[in-house]
Design a protein around this motif. Sequence first.
Motif, PDB file in Angstrom:
ATOM      1  N   LEU A   2       0.310   5.750 -15.962  1.00  0.00           N
ATOM      2  CA  LEU A   2       0.553   7.100 -16.488  1.00  0.00           C
ATOM      3  C   LEU A   2      -0.423   8.110 -15.888  1.00  0.00           C
ATOM      4  CD1 LEU A   2       1.256   6.446 -20.275  1.00  0.00           C
ATOM      5  CD2 LEU A   2       2.774   7.608 -18.681  1.00  0.00           C
ATOM      6  N   SER A   3      -1.661   7.688 -15.700  1.00  0.00           N
ATOM      7  CA  SER A   3      -2.663   8.616 -15.155  1.00  0.00           C
ATOM      8  C   SER A   3      -2.378   8.995 -13.705  1.00  0.00           C
ATOM      9  CB  SER A   3      -4.065   8.025 -15.291  1.00  0.00           C
ATOM     10  OG  SER A   3      -4.215   6.926 -14.406  1.00  0.00           O
ATOM     11  N   LEU A   4      -1.589   8.182 -13.000  1.00  0.00           N
ATOM     12  CA  LEU A   4      -1.250   8.477 -11.604  1.00  0.00           C
ATOM     13  C   LEU A   4      -0.110   9.489 -11.478  1.00  0.00           C
ATOM     14  CD1 LEU A   4      -1.480   4.853 -10.161  1.00  0.00           C
ATOM     15  CD2 LEU A   4      -3.164   6.694  -9.925  1.00  0.00           C
ATOM     16  N   LEU A   5       0.543   9.796 -12.585  1.00  0.00           N
ATOM     17  CA  LEU A   5       1.664  10.751 -12.565  1.00  0.00           C
ATOM     18  C   LEU A   5       1.135  12.180 -12.596  1.00  0.00           C
ATOM     19  CD1 LEU A   5       4.010   9.104 -15.235  1.00  0.00           C
ATOM     20  CD2 LEU A   5       4.282   9.011 -12.752  1.00  0.00           C
ATOM     21  N   SER A   6       1.999  13.100 -12.173  1.00  0.00           N
ATOM     22  CA  SER A   6       1.640  14.521 -12.268  1.00  0.00           C
ATOM     23  C   SER A   6       1.620  14.937 -13.740  1.00  0.00           C
ATOM     24  CB  SER A   6       2.661  15.365 -11.500  1.00  0.00           C
ATOM     25  OG  SER A   6       3.915  15.328 -12.184  1.00  0.00           O
ATOM     26  N   ASP A   7       1.010  16.080 -14.015  1.00  0.00           N
ATOM     27  CA  ASP A   7       0.920  16.564 -15.400  1.00  0.00           C
ATOM     28  C   ASP A   7       2.300  16.778 -16.012  1.00  0.00           C
ATOM     29  OD1 ASP A   7      -1.804  16.443 -15.337  1.00  0.00           O
ATOM     30  OD2 ASP A   7      -2.091  18.579 -14.915  1.00  0.00           O
ATOM     31  N   ILE A  45       7.147  12.064 -20.140  1.00  0.00           N
ATOM     32  CA  ILE A  45       7.071  10.689 -20.656  1.00  0.00           C
ATOM     33  C   ILE A  45       6.402  10.672 -22.027  1.00  0.00           C
ATOM     34  CG2 ILE A  45       6.022   8.406 -20.263  1.00  0.00           C
ATOM     35  CD1 ILE A  45       8.500   8.983 -18.533  1.00  0.00           C
ATOM     36  N   TRP A  46       5.330  11.441 -22.174  1.00  0.00           N
ATOM     37  CA  TRP A  46       4.632  11.492 -23.456  1.00  0.00           C
ATOM     38  C   TRP A  46       5.551  11.985 -24.568  1.00  0.00           C
ATOM     39  CZ3 TRP A  46       0.096   9.570 -25.037  1.00  0.00           C
ATOM     40  CH2 TRP A  46      -0.345   9.957 -26.291  1.00  0.00           C
ATOM     41  N   GLN A  47       6.296  13.043 -24.269  1.00  0.00           N
ATOM     42  CA  GLN A  47       7.179  13.623 -25.282  1.00  0.00           C
ATOM     43  C   GLN A  47       8.295  12.653 -25.665  1.00  0.00           C
ATOM     44  OE1 GLN A  47       6.771  16.619 -26.969  1.00  0.00           O
ATOM     45  NE2 GLN A  47       4.784  16.449 -25.970  1.00  0.00           N
ATOM     46  N   ILE A  48       8.870  11.980 -24.696  1.00  0.00           N
ATOM     47  CA  ILE A  48      10.003  11.084 -24.988  1.00  0.00           C
ATOM     48  C   ILE A  48       9.549   9.813 -25.691  1.00  0.00           C
ATOM     49  CG2 ILE A  48      11.776   9.612 -23.917  1.00  0.00           C
ATOM     50  CD1 ILE A  48      12.183  11.848 -21.843  1.00  0.00           C
ATOM     51  N   TYR A  49       8.492   9.170 -25.179  1.00  0.00           N
ATOM     52  CA  TYR A  49       8.125   7.848 -25.690  1.00  0.00           C
ATOM     53  C   TYR A  49       7.053   7.857 -26.781  1.00  0.00           C
ATOM     54  CZ  TYR A  49      11.031   5.923 -22.066  1.00  0.00           C
ATOM     55  OH  TYR A  49      12.108   5.597 -21.284  1.00  0.00           O
ATOM     56  N   PHE A  50       6.184   8.846 -26.775  1.00  0.00           N
ATOM     57  CA  PHE A  50       5.116   8.838 -27.773  1.00  0.00           C
ATOM     58  C   PHE A  50       5.387   9.820 -28.912  1.00  0.00           C
ATOM     59  CE2 PHE A  50       3.194   7.220 -23.901  1.00  0.00           C
ATOM     60  CZ  PHE A  50       2.621   6.054 -24.351  1.00  0.00           C
ATOM     61  N   GLU A  51       5.986  10.943 -28.608  1.00  0.00           N
ATOM     62  CA  GLU A  51       6.325  11.931 -29.634  1.00  0.00           C
ATOM     63  C   GLU A  51       7.747  11.733 -30.149  1.00  0.00           C
ATOM     64  OE1 GLU A  51       4.146  14.083 -30.910  1.00  0.00           O
ATOM     65  OE2 GLU A  51       2.588  13.354 -29.552  1.00  0.00           O
ATOM     66  N   GLU A  52       8.491  10.830 -29.507  1.00  0.00           N
ATOM     67  CA  GLU A  52       9.866  10.463 -29.890  1.00  0.00           C
ATOM     68  C   GLU A  52      10.810  11.664 -29.930  1.00  0.00           C
ATOM     69  OE1 GLU A  52       9.625   8.170 -33.494  1.00  0.00           O
ATOM     70  OE2 GLU A  52       8.520   6.563 -32.505  1.00  0.00           O
ATOM     71  N   LYS A  63       8.886   5.288 -10.532  1.00  0.00           N
ATOM     72  CA  LYS A  63       7.550   5.478  -9.951  1.00  0.00           C
ATOM     73  C   LYS A  63       6.538   4.595 -10.669  1.00  0.00           C
ATOM     74  CE  LYS A  63       7.450  10.386  -8.924  1.00  0.00           C
ATOM     75  NZ  LYS A  63       6.732  11.631  -9.224  1.00  0.00           N
ATOM     76  N   MET A  64       6.626   4.591 -11.987  1.00  0.00           N
ATOM     77  CA  MET A  64       5.673   3.804 -12.771  1.00  0.00           C
ATOM     78  C   MET A  64       5.829   2.315 -12.490  1.00  0.00           C
ATOM     79  SD  MET A  64       5.479   5.791 -16.424  1.00  0.00           S
ATOM     80  CE  MET A  64       4.300   4.635 -17.078  1.00  0.00           C
ATOM     81  N   ARG A  65       7.069   1.836 -12.301  1.00  0.00           N
ATOM     82  CA  ARG A  65       7.282   0.424 -11.966  1.00  0.00           C
ATOM     83  C   ARG A  65       6.611   0.096 -10.632  1.00  0.00           C
ATOM     84  NH1 ARG A  65      12.602   1.708 -13.633  1.00  0.00           N
ATOM     85  NH2 ARG A  65      12.922   0.983 -15.762  1.00  0.00           N
ATOM     86  N   CYS A  66       6.732   1.004  -9.679  1.00  0.00           N
ATOM     87  CA  CYS A  66       6.088   0.804  -8.374  1.00  0.00           C
ATOM     88  C   CYS A  66       4.569   0.763  -8.537  1.00  0.00           C
ATOM     89  CB  CYS A  66       6.487   1.899  -7.400  1.00  0.00           C
ATOM     90  SG  CYS A  66       8.207   1.786  -6.882  1.00  0.00           S
ATOM     91  N   PHE A  67       4.015   1.682  -9.351  1.00  0.00           N
ATOM     92  CA  PHE A  67       2.574   1.697  -9.579  1.00  0.00           C
ATOM     93  C   PHE A  67       2.123   0.366 -10.224  1.00  0.00           C
ATOM     94  CE2 PHE A  67       2.703   6.591 -10.288  1.00  0.00           C
ATOM     95  CZ  PHE A  67       2.605   6.801  -8.921  1.00  0.00           C
ATOM     96  N   LEU A  68       2.915  -0.094 -11.200  1.00  0.00           N
ATOM     97  CA  LEU A  68       2.537  -1.318 -11.913  1.00  0.00           C
ATOM     98  C   LEU A  68       2.588  -2.532 -10.995  1.00  0.00           C
ATOM     99  CD1 LEU A  68       4.262  -0.695 -15.363  1.00  0.00           C
ATOM    100  CD2 LEU A  68       1.819  -0.730 -14.895  1.00  0.00           C
ATOM    101  N   GLU A  69       3.531  -2.566 -10.063  1.00  0.00           N
ATOM    102  CA  GLU A  69       3.606  -3.684  -9.127  1.00  0.00           C
ATOM    103  C   GLU A  69       2.366  -3.720  -8.228  1.00  0.00           C
ATOM    104  OE1 GLU A  69       7.303  -3.327  -7.052  1.00  0.00           O
ATOM    105  OE2 GLU A  69       8.488  -3.844  -8.840  1.00  0.00           O
ATOM    106  N   LYS A  70       1.841  -2.546  -7.912  1.00  0.00           N
ATOM    107  CA  LYS A  70       0.665  -2.477  -7.041  1.00  0.00           C
ATOM    108  C   LYS A  70      -0.630  -2.802  -7.773  1.00  0.00           C
ATOM    109  CE  LYS A  70       2.782   0.933  -4.029  1.00  0.00           C
ATOM    110  NZ  LYS A  70       2.743   2.307  -3.569  1.00  0.00           N
TER     111      LYS A  70
END
Length: 150
Positions: free
Chosen positions: A97-102, A108-115, A142-149
């Motif tokens: 998440l920290s590698l993503l743009s603001d 992502i924060w609004q959809i998954y954490f703030e529902e 993008k996040m899946r790619c980051f996690l694989e790395k």
Amino acid sequence: MAKPYKIPDFKKLYPEAGEEIIAVLKTTERKMQYQEYDLKTERTVVDAENQKVTVIPSREDSYERLAEMDIQFAGEAPGPEEQVLRHLESEQLHKALSLLSDADQYLIWQIYFEERTERDLSEELGCSQNAVNKRKQRILEKMRCFLEKL
């Protein structure tokens, strides 16, 4: 068994039975009463000398009785291995998440954490719900790619 703590008169019930069988029936009846009543009831002991009342809880209880008393049961807690794995996954997710743009982090924060719904976000961002969905899918990829790395 008719009543708790009352052993029936087996001689009247089984007049043809011998003394040995009557003794076994009495012993068995008492054991059954112990299992059905003694273990499941709490006792109150009154100490007149010290003027103290002590309640001895039952050693066995039924789920139904405990549920009636609104006693909460501990849920299945994950084991230590599972807790460590969850912690590691959480750390990796936060790194990704920290590698993503603001802007991507916000979505992502609004959809998954703030529902919040995609439709709600589309109104806020001034685009269609479909555009928010496609953007979310690209960010997740993008996040899946980051996690694989990682």
